[in-house]
Design a protein around this motif. Structure first.
Motif, PDB file in Angstrom:
ATOM      1  N   GLU A  18       0.826  -1.214   0.000  1.00  0.00           N
ATOM      2  CA  GLU A  18       0.000   0.000   0.000  1.00  0.00           C
ATOM      3  C   GLU A  18       0.861   1.266   0.000  1.00  0.00           C
ATOM      4  O   GLU A  18       0.438   2.314  -0.498  1.00  0.00           O
ATOM      5  N   VAL A  19       2.057   1.175   0.569  1.00  0.00           N
ATOM      6  CA  VAL A  19       2.982   2.306   0.571  1.00  0.00           C
ATOM      7  C   VAL A  19       3.827   2.308  -0.703  1.00  0.00           C
ATOM      8  O   VAL A  19       3.997   3.334  -1.364  1.00  0.00           O
ATOM      9  N   GLY A  20       4.365   1.147  -1.041  1.00  0.00           N
ATOM     10  CA  GLY A  20       5.278   1.055  -2.169  1.00  0.00           C
ATOM     11  C   GLY A  20       4.608   1.247  -3.523  1.00  0.00           C
ATOM     12  O   GLY A  20       5.232   1.744  -4.461  1.00  0.00           O
ATOM     13  N   THR A  21       3.322   0.873  -3.635  1.00  0.00           N
ATOM     14  CA  THR A  21       2.567   0.963  -4.899  1.00  0.00           C
ATOM     15  C   THR A  21       3.406   0.501  -6.091  1.00  0.00           C
ATOM     16  O   THR A  21       3.491   1.164  -7.128  1.00  0.00           O
ATOM     17  N   GLY A  22       4.058  -0.618  -5.922  1.00  0.00           N
ATOM     18  CA  GLY A  22       4.869  -1.205  -6.984  1.00  0.00           C
ATOM     19  C   GLY A  22       6.359  -1.112  -6.743  1.00  0.00           C
ATOM     20  O   GLY A  22       7.134  -1.952  -7.218  1.00  0.00           O
ATOM     21  N   GLU A  23       6.797  -0.087  -6.006  1.00  0.00           N
ATOM     22  CA  GLU A  23       8.221   0.066  -5.722  1.00  0.00           C
ATOM     23  C   GLU A  23       8.747  -1.068  -4.859  1.00  0.00           C
ATOM     24  O   GLU A  23       9.937  -1.385  -4.886  1.00  0.00           O
ATOM     25  N   GLU A  24       7.862  -1.707  -4.101  1.00  0.00           N
ATOM     26  CA  GLU A  24       8.293  -2.807  -3.228  1.00  0.00           C
ATOM     27  C   GLU A  24       8.857  -3.975  -4.030  1.00  0.00           C
ATOM     28  O   GLU A  24       9.636  -4.780  -3.509  1.00  0.00           O
ATOM     29  N   GLN A  77       1.626   8.481   8.387  1.00  0.00           N
ATOM     30  CA  GLN A  77       2.718   9.394   8.024  1.00  0.00           C
ATOM     31  C   GLN A  77       3.363   9.011   6.694  1.00  0.00           C
ATOM     32  O   GLN A  77       4.090   9.804   6.094  1.00  0.00           O
ATOM     33  N   PHE A  78       3.071   7.796   6.211  1.00  0.00           N
ATOM     34  CA  PHE A  78       3.579   7.355   4.919  1.00  0.00           C
ATOM     35  C   PHE A  78       2.474   7.335   3.861  1.00  0.00           C
ATOM     36  O   PHE A  78       2.607   6.701   2.816  1.00  0.00           O
ATOM     37  N   GLY A  79       1.381   8.044   4.162  1.00  0.00           N
ATOM     38  CA  GLY A  79       0.335   8.254   3.170  1.00  0.00           C
ATOM     39  C   GLY A  79      -0.724   7.186   3.095  1.00  0.00           C
ATOM     40  O   GLY A  79      -1.579   7.234   2.187  1.00  0.00           O
ATOM     41  N   VAL A  80      -0.719   6.215   4.015  1.00  0.00           N
ATOM     42  CA  VAL A  80      -1.718   5.138   3.956  1.00  0.00           C
ATOM     43  C   VAL A  80      -2.332   4.913   5.350  1.00  0.00           C
ATOM     44  O   VAL A  80      -2.016   3.950   6.043  1.00  0.00           O
TER      45      VAL A  80
END
Length: 465
Positions: A18-24, A77-80
């Protein structure tokens, strides 16, 4: 019952989909290793997870244990904000660890919502805990939590605190695992969160190697400059966990290590392979010998002065035999600086001598730097092993102008209408004459538009080895 598992886990929020949105996907080995550990935790089915984090409420002078019925948090704090969790705290085991730590004079505190109100802090589950638990919760949720935020205590105290965790678990017969949450160097790439440093990769390689070998003593012997310049947040978590492994021989199995985003993410499980004698006294002696076997009499005297004052409440009344004749017979201004983990912990000095000799100047200013620097709370005895002393002996100031200054070679004094500001030479981040003068003026409360005199001086700098 003995602790059932020991793990080093990182806490990059970007690994959460949910934070990485693909970057993970760029650190998929880390994600795969997380899931492998989570499945292992499911198989072990611990009643309690003891988790040590750098990102909870941290106190400078005490390890913090959460003492509430439950602890909630989100990754807002990380947008989710929708990624959130609530865990039950094992108050019984938390209290037992706290009581044993207090018996052994290890500074610790139990935090409640009410207690933290006095500090204007709200109690919540931090991402240092949430990221590892996010993966564990996909496979296993039937656990309670002991939530510990480490403190910048001495390495000996951190190790000993881990020993007391082990004792509390064994006495309470709890089925537990322990997680040291922490990232490795944040300085592995120019595009990382901190500036690149060659010490980052050096730290990660050596630290992980020593852990894989079960070589606790070399973890404690790592070069101080490497540790201070690594920009890491996991070492202290691991030192506590190593204390919980005291009297055990072990090997570390590195499941993954990635540095895609300029931060070292290491996942390691630890396997106990046998029994060993306690390492505590060896670690104490190692730390003590490093500090006491200083050859430079200037820094040795500074350390002895503050140590004696903290032990007796009095200044040294006798000059030690190792003090040189120059230190006994020469008058000079002296600055004594204290640093802890590379950060300033106190600095007091005299531009012109205020006592009868350099030796007396050091004795006086070491205590002033440790006890009376208004920027910091007074140094406590338990901090001394983690503090580095330096002594700057000033030459006689001489009149100067901007054209004759060099911030690497000369310190500067500015004066105007009874106001004086001083800045030592060769300070990190101060590499221009203009910046040096500007800071000195601010320290003196002198406006740049005012008339002021400039003097320069050199220093003979003595540092602990």
């Amino acid at each position: 019952m003995k602790i059932q598992g020991f793990y080093l886990l990182p806490h990059p929020p970007i690994i959460i989909p949910e934070v990485g949105t693909g970057e993970e996907r760029k650190i998929k080995n880390t994600g795969n290793a997380f899931r492998e550990i989570a499945k292992e935790v499911q198989q072990k089915a611990p009643h309690t997870i003891i988790l040590i984090t750098p990102h909870g409420t941290m106190f400078n002078d005490a390890i913090n244990l959460v003492y509430e019925d439950t602890l909630r948090g989100s990754l807002k704090q990380f947008g989710v904000p929708n990624v959130k969790m609530e865990v039950k705290i094992n108050k019984s085991l938390t209290n037992k660890i706290f009581e044993i730590a207090r018996e052994e004079n290890i500074p610790a505190v139990m935090s409640t919502k009410e207690f933290l109100k006095d500090y204007n802090i709200s109690l919540s589950l931090d991402h240092g805990a949430m990221v590892p638990l996010y993966f564990i919760n996909q496979y296993y949720t039937d656990y309670t939590l002991v939530h510990i935020t480490y403190s910048p205590l001495s390495v000996v105290e951190l190790y000993q605190f881990g020993m007391e965790i082990k004792r509390a678990v064994e006495e309470s017969n709890e089925k537990t695992i322990i997680i040291a949450s922490g990232d490795l160097s944040h300085r592995l790439k120019d595009e990382g969160p901190y500036d690149y440093s060659p010490f980052g990769e050096k730290f990660d390689n050596e630290f992980l190697h020593h852990l894989q070998e079960g070589d606790v003593m070399n973890v404690f012997k790592m070069d101080k400059k490497t540790v201070q310049n690594a920009g890491e947040c996991g070492r202290r978590s691991v030192l506590i966990m190593l204390g919980a492994l005291d009297r055990s021989a072990f090997k570390g199995h590195l499941l993954s290590y990635e540095k895609t985003f300029g931060v070292g993410y290491g996942i390691m499980r630890f396997e106990i392979t046998g029994d060993e004698d306690s390492r505590l006294e060896t670690i104490k002696n190692l730390s003590y010998e490093k500090k006491q076997n200083q050859k430079d009499p200037y820094v040795k005297l500074a350390r002895d002065s503050l140590t004696s004052y903290l032990e007796t409440g009095k200044f040294l009344d006798k000059i030690p035999s190792y003090v040189t004749s120059e230190m006994r017979n020469t008058k000079r201004g002296v600055f004594v600086s204290l640093k802890k983990d590379g950060e300033l912990r106190g600095c007091i000095g005299t531009i012109f001598p205020a006592t009868s000799s350099i030796a007396h100047e050091i004795i006086r200013n070491a205590v002033e730097a440790g006890i009376h620097d208004p920027r910091f709370y007074p140094v406590e005895a338990h901090e001394l092993l983690d503090i580095d002393f330096s002594v700057d002996v000033l030459t006689e100031p001489e009149k100067a102008d901007k054209s004759t200054l060099d911030p690497k070679e000369y310190g500067v004094i500015v004066r105007s209408k009874g106001r004086t500001g001083l800045l030592l030479p060769d300070l990190e981040g101060i590499d221009t004459i203009e910046k040096q003068i500007d800071i000195a003026l601010k320290k003196a409360g002198i406006q740049p538009s005012e008339q002021y005199d400039i003097e320069r001086f050199r220093v003979i700098r003595h540092r602990e080895e």
